[in-house]
Structure formats: C-alpha cells, structure tokens
Design a protein around this motif. Structure first.
Motif: not given
Lengths: 296, 340
Positions: A56-58, A61-63, A79-80, A90-91
């Motif tokens: 999981i790369v991202a 924001d709520l995770a 990362p979020l 970049p991810l």
C-alpha cells in the motif's frame, strides 16, 4: 547495554548484506501483488484488510483518523494523501482505487497521467460487501487472502442472521429502530444501514415513514415514530457544533421515555464494508438485549 | 375622505396586532407532521391526562414549535426595531443591521464562542459572543462611514464588513475541525429558527428585552435628531451619550438575537420603510411599529419555510432575502440620484 548494541550492529549488517537480495525478492513477489493506492476512506478499509502493508503506497487522509476509519491503527506509517496527482506521482502506484463519489476531476487528472484508476461501487447492502471484497482482491492480486476473509465473514453473517430462519413467527411485530446522528441525520431504504437493521430483526422507523437513502429526520418525526431503540452514532469529538447540540434538545431527551438508547461507534458505520458485519453483530446483541428487557 | 395618515395610524396598530396573532397561530400549526393542537394543549393544561400520542403532541407543541414561533417574534422584533433605530441614528435610509454588517459580525462572535467550546462555560457566553461581535461591527461602521457619512460610504463599509465577517465565519468553522462545517456555515450565514428549545429562548431573551427597552426609550432623541444634530443639542440632548446608548442597545439586542438564529437578512432594512409613511416620518414613533412589523414579517417568512420545504430545510434567511433583495434593488433605483 553492549549486548543490545552488538545485536543492533548484527541486524544492521545483515540488513545491509541482504538488501540487494531482499529488494530483488520483493520485486519478484510483486509480480502478482500490485503497488496500490487509495484515495477514498471506504476503499482504504478494503485495502488495509486485503493488501500487504508494504504494497500500500498511499491511503486517503482520513484513513488514520479513528473517528472515521475503523482500521485506523493499520494506517500508521503509510503515506496519506488528499488524492491529488502531485502527491501520488512520487509514490508510483500501479493501481489507484477511488470511491463512487470522489471528485471526478481528480480521477480524470490521474487517468490523464496514465494511472490505472478503479472506481469502487457504493456498498448498499450486506451482500455487496463480500462481492466488493472479492472484486478488490482480484484487482490487487490477493485472491487467496480475499477468499479466506470472505469465508470468515460469511460464517459470522450466518451466525448473526440464523434467527431469520428460526423465528419467522416473530415477524408479526418487530421492534422499531431508528439511527440518529448529529443534525438528525439518518439512513433509510436502499442503504446498507437499513439492510443491517432489518437483518438484525428490527424494522427501520425512517424507512416506514417512506424515506429513502440518507437524509435528515426531523425531531417531530422522530417523536411520532417513538422507536423502541434509538441508535446513536457515537462520536467522541466535535461536541462544539450546532449539529451535536441538536442531540441535547429537551424534546429528544424527554420525549422518548420508552426508548432504549444505544451507541455504535461512528467509525464502524462510516463505510459499507467488512466492518458492517461488526455492526450487524452489535445490532443483533442489541436486539437480543431488547427482547429480554422489552418483555419484562 | 381617503386614507389620511391619521386614519392609517389608528388602523395600523390593530391590523398589525391581529396579523401578529394570526401568523403566530398559523406558524405553530405547521411542521413536518400534523399535530391536532387543541388536543395537545388540553393535554398540557390538564397536566397529563390523555393518551400517549397526546403526550407526544404536547411535547412537539411546547418544546419544538412554541420556541420556534416565539423566537420568530422576538428576533423579528429586535431586527425591525434595531433597523429603525440605526436608520434614525445614522439618518440614513439604507442602514439596517444586515446591510451594514452587524448581523454577520454578531454571527461571527457566536460562532467563535460555540465552536471553540466557550459556550459551555457560562450560560450567557453565546449571546455575549454575539453582542461583542455586534459591538465591533458598529464601531467599525462609525469609524468607516461616520455619522455624517454619505449613503455610499455606509454601503461600502457594510459590504467590506460583511465580506470580512462571513469569511471569518467560514475560517473559524474550518479551524474547529468540524465535520459539519459546510452545513453550519450555511446555518450562520442564512439563519434558521428550527430545532431551538425554550432554554435557548430563555438565554437570549433577557438581552433582547433590555436592548429593545433602551432603543424604545430613545425615541424622543431620534425625533429631535431628525431636525439636525445642532437642534437636538439645543433641545437638551447629549449626542455622545445618546449615541452610545443606542449603539450599545443595538449591539446587545441584535447580538443576542443572531447568536440563536444566525444572520437573517433584510428584515431590519425593509420593515422601517414600510411603516415610515404611516407614522408621519417620525423616527421615534417608528421604533415600536417596526418591531411589531419585524415580528410579523419573520413569522410570515417562517410560515413560508414550513410550507415550501418540510424536509429540505430551506433556511429562513433565503426567504427574507428573496423578499428583501428585490426591495433593496428598488430602493437603490429610487434613490439613485441621491446616492451620486
């Protein structure tokens, strides 16, 4: 002390030595499991269950917010993003999952950059939970894990709904439940919330009024329904808002003398997904508890 | 014999009071569900003899609809009366609490107290926040437009104050880490009376009463002021003192009203204009009738809200602006020579 230091040194050296090989091994392994990113809270939940953390790369924001995200603890260290192309670029995700109601401009932009964006349909009933789980597992190449999860969920669902076959005679007069959150927000016909309420053995008071989908139920309507059980979405913060003050209205606290008020954490409700089975189990317990208390 | 102004003066009071009673009666009849009011009230008066449904109806009447209608009367009265006072004090027909930014600043004050958790500290924190916000805006108006300022200066100052206040409301709500921010920005900027309780009424009413009482007692000064500030001074009024009284009273009443209802636009601007010809253009006489007129207009607006959208939650300020906005345009059209 020195022992620890020695250990650390050994670990470090081993890591350094193994690094080229381990990265190769990882590269080999990711042939079938994709590097995946999510820009939607509900898709986050599926990914955190299905994918290996390193794949999981991202996440959205709520995770990592425990108010909304049931699996927030698993999001630590990932990362979020807000789903912006700039943040995701970049991810290097090989697949991006988005929700049905995410900003379509973001999705278009990500697709224009050549990303593979998969839109996860809205989960509107319990049957769709396992279907969605299977779908995402297939997308990210984790079919085995998905199958195991689905078997487990199905077992739990069967256990929680076994009463449906047994006591069909009880169907004559089911207790009425209503979900009530800040601002009088409720869930009626066509939502997974409604499905869960009915599967647990209740009638949904909002649906009986003819409501569909998600919406606001006025205080007056709630008082007229006089539900047997009022299900509040427990949310510990944000007490300082009109929306929350609403729930302390004297008509609500005084006008439902025969109503049992129960709380189910908001992060369980937030998304139709595997946590919906937890909600079902909660509701089933509440139902059994009500049967004991209600027929005293 | 046509309608002379004397005739109208005699007719206007009973007419307004009848309308007030009528609209109040209609307003408490309306809501998402049908409540047989007679039964509910007889249940309430007989202190609890009746069916369970009657009990629920009584509760709906006493705890949901009564506060709503009472607030419409009180908030409408305050806005109408404050509008008449500001127009008299600034000797400017375009002064109204909404237009010059008093209501939005009061809303900002209330928003700050509510969302940063200060509202729970003392019972009067919320109205106090509204009052402080309103005070700041009135001071700003005097600084920017002054007493002798032109209509244009006043309007521009109002535009600026409104813009700053509404953006700060949005900012404050975003800072408060509030998932309902969007919803609540709409609430504070458009105003609403729904879901208020009698406790809410009790908290703000004292401030409204004191503020309105002061405003009504300043009628003689406003009459004198209409002849010019020098004349008023010769008649024995202390302009600085009088002005301070009125400004504080406006801030107190409007601040308290807005802290419970959000900023409801245009009532304070429109109402005094409707009644001015009927009271011989005397600012003093205008105060009370504008208050009653404000109540009637806000009740009517609330009736419209209940009729148009039962579950869609149309905000009250939308209705008042729909009526007030075109009226304002018409006033500008009529006054376009004066403004230049």
């Amino acid at each position: 002390m020195s022992v620890f230091n020695l250990k650390q040194v050994i670990v470090l050296i081993t890591c350094l030595l193994c690094f080229p090989f381990s990265s190769l091994a990882a590269a080999k392994k990711t042939d079938d499991a994709l590097k995946v990113a999510s820009i939607n809270l509900c898709a986050d939940q599926f990914l955190m269950l299905l994918a290996d953390k390193k794949n999981i790369v991202a996440l959205s924001d709520l995770a990592a917010d425990k108010e909304y995200s049931y699996l927030w603890q698993r999001a630590v260290g990932i990362p979020l993003t807000h789903g912006d192309a700039e943040q995701l670029l970049p991810l290097k995700p090989e697949l991006i999952v988005a929700g049905r109601y995410d900003d379509i401009h973001k999705v278009h932009l990500l697709r224009a950059f050549g990303y593979n964006v998969e839109i996860i349909p809205l989960v509107e009933n319990l049957a769709q939970v396992t279907a969605t789980l299977e779908h995402i597992a297939m997308l990210i190449g984790e079919e085995d894990k998905g199958l195991a999860l689905i078997q487990d969920l199905n077992k739990r669902i069967q256990l929680a709904t076994s009463h449906l076959q047994n006591d069909s005679s009880n169907a004559a007069k089911k207790p009425v439940a209503v979900i009530y959150a800040a601002n009088g927000f409720t869930h009626a016909a066509g939502t997974i919330h409604d499905d869960l309420i009915r599967l647990a053995g209740f009638e949904n008071g909002a649906t009986q009024l003819g409501m569909t989908g998600h919406g606001n139920l006025s205080l007056e309507q709630l008082l007229m329904i006089q539900p047997d059980v009022l299900i509040m979405e427990d949310s510990s913060n944000n007490k300082n808002s009109n929306a929350q003050v609403f729930l302390q209205h004297p008509a609500l606290t005084r006008g439902l003398p025969n109503t049992q008020v129960v709380n189910i954490p908001a992060n369980l409700w937030m998304c139709g997904g595997p946590s919906s089975v937890d909600v079902l189990e909660h509701l089933r317990l509440i139902y059994q508890d009500f049967q004991v208390k209600g027929h005293k | 014999m046509g309608f002379t102004s004397a005739n109208i003066q005699y007719l206007i009071w009973p007419a307004m009071l009848i309308l007030l009673a009528l609209f109040f009666f209609i307003d408490i009849q309306l809501g998402p569900i049908a409540v047989p009011l007679g039964q509910a009230i007889s249940y309430g008066l007989s202190s609890g003899s009746g069916t369970e449904t009657d009990a629920v109806h009584w509760l709906i009447f006493s705890e949901i609809r009564l506060p709503r209608a009472l607030l419409a009367v009180l908030v409408g009265f305050v806005l109408g009366c404050a509008g008449a006072s500001l127009q008299g004090l600034l000797r400017n027909p375009l002064a109204g609490p909404g237009l010059v930014g008093v209501t939005n600043c009061a809303a900002l004050g209330a928003v700050c107290t509510l969302y940063f958790g200060w509202a729970g500290l003392v019972w009067f924190a919320l109205p106090l926040g509204g009052i402080i916000g309103a005070c700041i805006s009135v001071l700003l108006i005097f600084l920017l437009a002054g007493r002798q300022g032109s209509v244009l200066n006043l309007i521009l100052a109002g535009v600026a104050i409104n813009a700053v206040a509404s953006s700060f409301i949005a900012l404050a709500l975003n800072f408060s880490d509030n998932p309902y921010a969007m919803n609540e920005i709409v609430y504070w900027l458009l105003g609403s009376l729904s879901n208020r309780s009698l406790n809410d009424v009790a908290i703000v009413a004292p401030f409204m009463f004191v503020g309105v009482a002061i405003l009504l007692s300043r009628g003689a000064y406003l009459d004198a002021l209409s002849l010019g500030e020098d004349t008023a001074q010769t008649l024995g009024f202390n302009p600085v003192l009088e002005r301070t009284f009125i400004v504080l009273a406006v801030a107190m009443s409007v601040g308290a009203a807005v802290s419970i209802s959000g900023s409801i636009g245009f009532i304070g601007l429109v109402v005094p204009h409707l009644f001015r010809p009927m009271v011989d253009y005397q600012p003093g006489k205008l105060l009370l009738i504008s208050g009653v007129g404000g109540s009637v207009l806000l009740l009517l607006a609330d009736i419209c809200v209940q009729l148009i959208s039962v579950n869609q939650e149309l905000k009250l300020g939308v209705v008042t602006s729909l009526v007030g906005g075109p009226f304002f345009l018409w006033m500008i059209y009529r006054m376009r020579n004066e403004i230049q």
